[in-house]
Every structure is written in C-alpha cells, then in structure tokens.
Motif scaffolding. Sequence first.
Motif, PDB file in Angstrom:
ATOM      1  N   ALA A 105       0.764  -1.124   0.041  1.00 25.37           N
ATOM      2  CA  ALA A 105       0.023   0.001   0.017  1.00 25.37           C
ATOM      3  C   ALA A 105       0.887   1.202   0.099  1.00 25.37           C
ATOM      4  CB  ALA A 105      -1.055  -0.088   1.338  1.00 25.37           C
ATOM      5  N   LEU A 106       1.893   1.005   0.867  1.00 27.83           N
ATOM      6  CA  LEU A 106       2.868   2.348   0.938  1.00 27.83           C
ATOM      7  C   LEU A 106       3.273   2.591  -0.496  1.00 27.83           C
ATOM      8  CD1 LEU A 106       4.551   1.764   4.245  1.00 27.83           C
ATOM      9  CD2 LEU A 106       3.071   3.905   3.506  1.00 27.83           C
ATOM     10  N   LEU A 107       3.873   1.491  -1.010  1.00 23.25           N
ATOM     11  CA  LEU A 107       4.608   1.449  -2.476  1.00 23.25           C
ATOM     12  C   LEU A 107       3.487   2.073  -3.589  1.00 23.25           C
ATOM     13  CD1 LEU A 107       7.206   0.805  -3.952  1.00 23.25           C
ATOM     14  CD2 LEU A 107       6.249  -1.673  -4.362  1.00 23.25           C
ATOM     15  N   ALA A 108       2.456   1.598  -3.556  1.00 26.14           N
ATOM     16  CA  ALA A 108       1.438   1.894  -4.689  1.00 26.14           C
ATOM     17  C   ALA A 108       0.969   3.395  -4.242  1.00 26.14           C
ATOM     18  CB  ALA A 108      -0.061   1.249  -4.319  1.00 26.14           C
ATOM     19  N   ALA A 109       0.983   3.962  -2.902  1.00 25.97           N
ATOM     20  CA  ALA A 109       1.134   5.378  -2.758  1.00 25.97           C
ATOM     21  C   ALA A 109       2.018   6.108  -3.363  1.00 25.97           C
ATOM     22  CB  ALA A 109       0.705   5.797  -1.299  1.00 25.97           C
ATOM     23  N   HIS A 110       3.143   5.707  -3.189  1.00 22.87           N
ATOM     24  CA  HIS A 110       4.558   6.344  -3.512  1.00 22.87           C
ATOM     25  C   HIS A 110       4.617   6.784  -4.897  1.00 22.87           C
ATOM     26  CE1 HIS A 110       8.649   7.463  -3.517  1.00 22.87           C
ATOM     27  NE2 HIS A 110       8.979   6.636  -4.472  1.00 22.87           N
ATOM     28  N   ARG A 111       4.073   5.613  -5.733  1.00 22.19           N
ATOM     29  CA  ARG A 111       3.992   5.407  -7.100  1.00 22.19           C
ATOM     30  C   ARG A 111       2.752   6.206  -7.737  1.00 22.19           C
ATOM     31  NH1 ARG A 111       5.925  -0.670  -8.047  1.00 22.19           N
ATOM     32  NH2 ARG A 111       8.165  -0.592  -7.723  1.00 22.19           N
ATOM     33  N   GLY A 112       1.743   6.664  -6.987  1.00 20.46           N
ATOM     34  CA  GLY A 112       0.793   7.141  -7.336  1.00 20.46           C
ATOM     35  C   GLY A 112      -0.213   6.223  -7.994  1.00 20.46           C
ATOM     36  N   GLU A 113      -0.290   4.983  -7.670  1.00 21.16           N
ATOM     37  CA  GLU A 113      -1.165   4.006  -8.001  1.00 21.16           C
ATOM     38  C   GLU A 113      -2.339   3.544  -6.977  1.00 21.16           C
ATOM     39  OE1 GLU A 113       2.553   1.143  -9.851  1.00 21.16           O
ATOM     40  OE2 GLU A 113       1.861   0.954  -7.842  1.00 21.16           O
ATOM     41  N   ARG A 114      -3.309   3.094  -7.593  1.00 21.24           N
ATOM     42  CA  ARG A 114      -4.443   2.661  -6.727  1.00 21.24           C
ATOM     43  C   ARG A 114      -4.396   1.283  -6.884  1.00 21.24           C
ATOM     44  NH1 ARG A 114      -8.813   6.283  -6.004  1.00 21.24           N
ATOM     45  NH2 ARG A 114      -9.426   4.604  -4.359  1.00 21.24           N
ATOM     46  N   THR A 115      -5.009   0.498  -5.853  1.00 20.91           N
ATOM     47  CA  THR A 115      -5.258  -1.089  -5.890  1.00 20.91           C
ATOM     48  C   THR A 115      -6.844  -1.139  -5.915  1.00 20.91           C
ATOM     49  OG1 THR A 115      -3.122  -1.079  -4.954  1.00 20.91           O
ATOM     50  CG2 THR A 115      -4.560  -2.984  -4.727  1.00 20.91           C
ATOM     51  N   ALA A 116      -7.241  -2.114  -6.914  1.00 26.78           N
ATOM     52  CA  ALA A 116      -8.484  -2.496  -6.838  1.00 26.78           C
ATOM     53  C   ALA A 116      -8.576  -4.148  -6.427  1.00 26.78           C
ATOM     54  CB  ALA A 116      -9.201  -2.336  -8.206  1.00 26.78           C
ATOM     55  N   THR A 117      -9.509  -4.506  -5.854  1.00 24.68           N
ATOM     56  CA  THR A 117      -9.632  -5.730  -5.409  1.00 24.68           C
ATOM     57  C   THR A 117     -10.772  -6.336  -6.409  1.00 24.68           C
ATOM     58  OG1 THR A 117      -9.037  -5.531  -3.140  1.00 24.68           O
ATOM     59  CG2 THR A 117     -10.380  -7.826  -3.686  1.00 24.68           C
ATOM     60  N   VAL A 118     -10.419  -7.688  -7.095  1.00 22.06           N
ATOM     61  CA  VAL A 118     -11.493  -8.205  -8.068  1.00 22.06           C
ATOM     62  C   VAL A 118     -11.656  -9.465  -7.764  1.00 22.06           C
ATOM     63  CG1 VAL A 118     -11.820  -8.439 -10.672  1.00 22.06           C
ATOM     64  CG2 VAL A 118     -10.669  -6.467  -9.935  1.00 22.06           C
ATOM     65  N   VAL A 119     -12.911  -9.939  -7.810  1.00 23.55           N
ATOM     66  CA  VAL A 119     -12.999 -11.216  -7.405  1.00 23.55           C
ATOM     67  C   VAL A 119     -14.006 -11.628  -8.613  1.00 23.55           C
ATOM     68  CG1 VAL A 119     -14.554 -12.921  -5.798  1.00 23.55           C
ATOM     69  CG2 VAL A 119     -13.326 -10.693  -4.865  1.00 23.55           C
ATOM     70  N   SER A 120     -13.557 -12.846  -9.461  1.00 26.13           N
ATOM     71  CA  SER A 120     -14.634 -13.194 -10.791  1.00 26.13           C
ATOM     72  C   SER A 120     -14.854 -14.726 -10.387  1.00 26.13           C
ATOM     73  CB  SER A 120     -13.558 -13.210 -11.654  1.00 26.13           C
ATOM     74  OG  SER A 120     -12.420 -13.852 -11.644  1.00 26.13           O
ATOM     75  N   ALA A 121     -15.867 -15.188 -11.181  1.00 24.24           N
ATOM     76  CA  ALA A 121     -16.095 -16.618 -10.873  1.00 24.24           C
ATOM     77  C   ALA A 121     -15.428 -17.671 -11.396  1.00 24.24           C
ATOM     78  CB  ALA A 121     -17.655 -16.616 -11.884  1.00 24.24           C
ATOM     79  N   GLU A 122     -14.268 -17.045 -12.499  1.00 29.64           N
ATOM     80  CA  GLU A 122     -13.343 -18.098 -13.016  1.00 29.64           C
ATOM     81  C   GLU A 122     -12.232 -16.861 -13.303  1.00 29.64           C
ATOM     82  OE1 GLU A 122     -14.620 -18.269 -17.802  1.00 29.64           O
ATOM     83  OE2 GLU A 122     -15.639 -19.579 -16.146  1.00 29.64           O
ATOM     84  N   PRO A 123     -10.997 -17.569 -13.482  1.00 28.83           N
ATOM     85  CA  PRO A 123      -9.832 -16.653 -13.582  1.00 28.83           C
ATOM     86  C   PRO A 123      -9.838 -15.880 -14.896  1.00 28.83           C
ATOM     87  CG  PRO A 123      -9.180 -18.987 -13.319  1.00 28.83           C
ATOM     88  CD  PRO A 123     -10.556 -19.006 -13.526  1.00 28.83           C
ATOM     89  N   LEU A 124      -9.391 -14.299 -14.873  1.00 25.34           N
ATOM     90  CA  LEU A 124      -9.463 -13.562 -15.711  1.00 25.34           C
ATOM     91  C   LEU A 124      -8.408 -13.698 -16.700  1.00 25.34           C
ATOM     92  CD1 LEU A 124     -10.028 -10.471 -13.752  1.00 25.34           C
ATOM     93  CD2 LEU A 124     -11.857 -11.502 -14.845  1.00 25.34           C
ATOM     94  N   SER A 125      -8.597 -13.527 -18.112  1.00 24.01           N
ATOM     95  CA  SER A 125      -7.706 -13.769 -18.986  1.00 24.01           C
ATOM     96  C   SER A 125      -6.703 -12.429 -18.903  1.00 24.01           C
ATOM     97  CB  SER A 125      -8.207 -13.949 -20.376  1.00 24.01           C
ATOM     98  OG  SER A 125      -8.592 -12.554 -20.947  1.00 24.01           O
ATOM     99  N   ASP A 126      -5.445 -12.675 -19.689  1.00 24.97           N
ATOM    100  CA  ASP A 126      -4.688 -11.382 -19.768  1.00 24.97           C
ATOM    101  C   ASP A 126      -5.086 -10.237 -20.397  1.00 24.97           C
ATOM    102  OD1 ASP A 126      -2.776 -12.891 -18.457  1.00 24.97           O
ATOM    103  OD2 ASP A 126      -1.697 -13.288 -20.325  1.00 24.97           O
ATOM    104  N   GLY A 127      -6.130 -10.519 -21.633  1.00 27.27           N
ATOM    105  CA  GLY A 127      -6.785  -9.604 -22.120  1.00 27.27           C
ATOM    106  C   GLY A 127      -7.761  -8.762 -21.343  1.00 27.27           C
ATOM    107  N   GLN A 128      -8.599  -9.584 -20.450  1.00 30.84           N
ATOM    108  CA  GLN A 128      -9.747  -9.101 -19.467  1.00 30.84           C
ATOM    109  C   GLN A 128      -8.937  -8.246 -18.415  1.00 30.84           C
ATOM    110  OE1 GLN A 128     -11.049 -12.914 -18.582  1.00 30.84           O
ATOM    111  NE2 GLN A 128     -13.220 -12.363 -19.761  1.00 30.84           N
ATOM    112  N   THR A 129      -7.791  -8.868 -17.839  1.00 33.33           N
ATOM    113  CA  THR A 129      -7.388  -7.816 -16.865  1.00 33.33           C
ATOM    114  C   THR A 129      -6.722  -6.635 -17.429  1.00 33.33           C
ATOM    115  OG1 THR A 129      -6.227 -10.024 -15.850  1.00 33.33           O
ATOM    116  CG2 THR A 129      -5.067  -7.939 -15.251  1.00 33.33           C
ATOM    117  N   ALA A 130      -6.211  -6.486 -18.471  1.00 30.60           N
ATOM    118  CA  ALA A 130      -5.688  -5.221 -19.242  1.00 30.60           C
ATOM    119  C   ALA A 130      -6.771  -4.566 -19.417  1.00 30.60           C
ATOM    120  CB  ALA A 130      -4.864  -5.810 -20.622  1.00 30.60           C
ATOM    121  N   ASP A 131      -7.951  -4.918 -19.926  1.00 28.93           N
ATOM    122  CA  ASP A 131      -9.173  -4.013 -20.313  1.00 28.93           C
ATOM    123  C   ASP A 131      -9.691  -3.608 -18.909  1.00 28.93           C
ATOM    124  OD1 ASP A 131      -9.027  -4.797 -23.101  1.00 28.93           O
ATOM    125  OD2 ASP A 131     -10.608  -6.164 -22.875  1.00 28.93           O
TER     126      ASP A 131
END
Length: 186
Positions: A105-131
């Motif tokens: 969390a400290l590292l993300a704040a330092h970099r100006g990033e936000r973190t989202a928690t995502v729960v899905s019914a099945e694993p997300l593909s690389d394309g879905q993650t990027a989108d």
Amino acid sequence: MSETASTTSGVAERYALALFELARDGGSLDTVAADIARFEALMAGSPDLVRLVRSPVFSADDQLKAVTAVLDRAGIGGYVSNIVKLAARNRRLFVVMDIFKAYRALLAAHRGERTATVVSAEPLSDGQTADLKAALGEITGKAVLLNTSVDPSLIGGLVVKLGSRMIDTSLKTKLNQLKIALKEVG
C-alpha cells in the motif's frame, strides 16, 4: 474493530513503514517488492510455513531458525529477510503478511497507483485483466493494480472494490435480488 486487530494493524504498519523507508533510501523498492512476492508464494504453497508463521506454539528461537532456513533456501535476503527475522525475534511473525500488505500500500501510494480488489467466477484472461486495468485507470486517473481472486459461487460477473466503492455485477447477486423481488410480489 477489536483491540487486538487494532494493535496488530498498528504493529504491521510500523514495521511496513520502516521497511518502506529503508528500501526507498536504499533504492531497493522493486527488489523488496519482488522478495515479498517470493515469500508470499512460499506461504501460499506451504501449509507448514503458514502454521509456523501464525502459530504461537513455536518459540521465538524456533521460528527464527526455521524462517532463516526458509529465507536462505529461497535466496531471499536483504531488507525482507531482515524484517521477517526481526518479526520472529520480537514474537511478531504472525503479522508478517500484514506487514507485506501495508508495504504494498505504501509503495502504491508512493508511485501514485491505486489498488482494486477483483473477485471473479473464473480466472481472468490477460486481455480481460488489461481491459479492466485500463477502464479503472480512466475512472481514477491513476495506474491501477489488481488483486484478483476467484470465487466460483459468483456464477458469473465480477465484484470490484476500489477504495470505498464497490461494483457487484455477479450473477449470484442478481439472482438474489430477483429472489427478493419475487418474494415481495408473491
């Protein structure tokens, strides 16, 4: 929040802040993040290591010897090794995963990033993650990191938590809402 949870959180945050400041001053932010990820992977793959870290049954000396061996074998050194060993010596090894979470969390704040928690019914593909990262990045105006997990009980859709906002598009929630609506009608 209970007194114990509050105390544990405070301890983890203090250790994480010390780790972050040392890593930042030493120019090792990314190295520390990588070592943390490696230790977390070890924890995820070893119920025995989880038991060692979380159990108050083991003495501080036993915990220190065991985690030292694990860290050495995994090639994890430097700041992460030192903080884990310090936590073991001080009978605080049970908060090590909270320390790592607070560090991220400290590292993300330092970099100006936000973190989202995502729960899905099945694993997300690389394309879905990027989108999903791109869409959330447009909303926040910042780079977004995703902590993903899978919960098959959702049936379909996603549950996304970003800060205090939550978007639940899961089929499970929609079916529950329909069930409630049908009870009110009938």
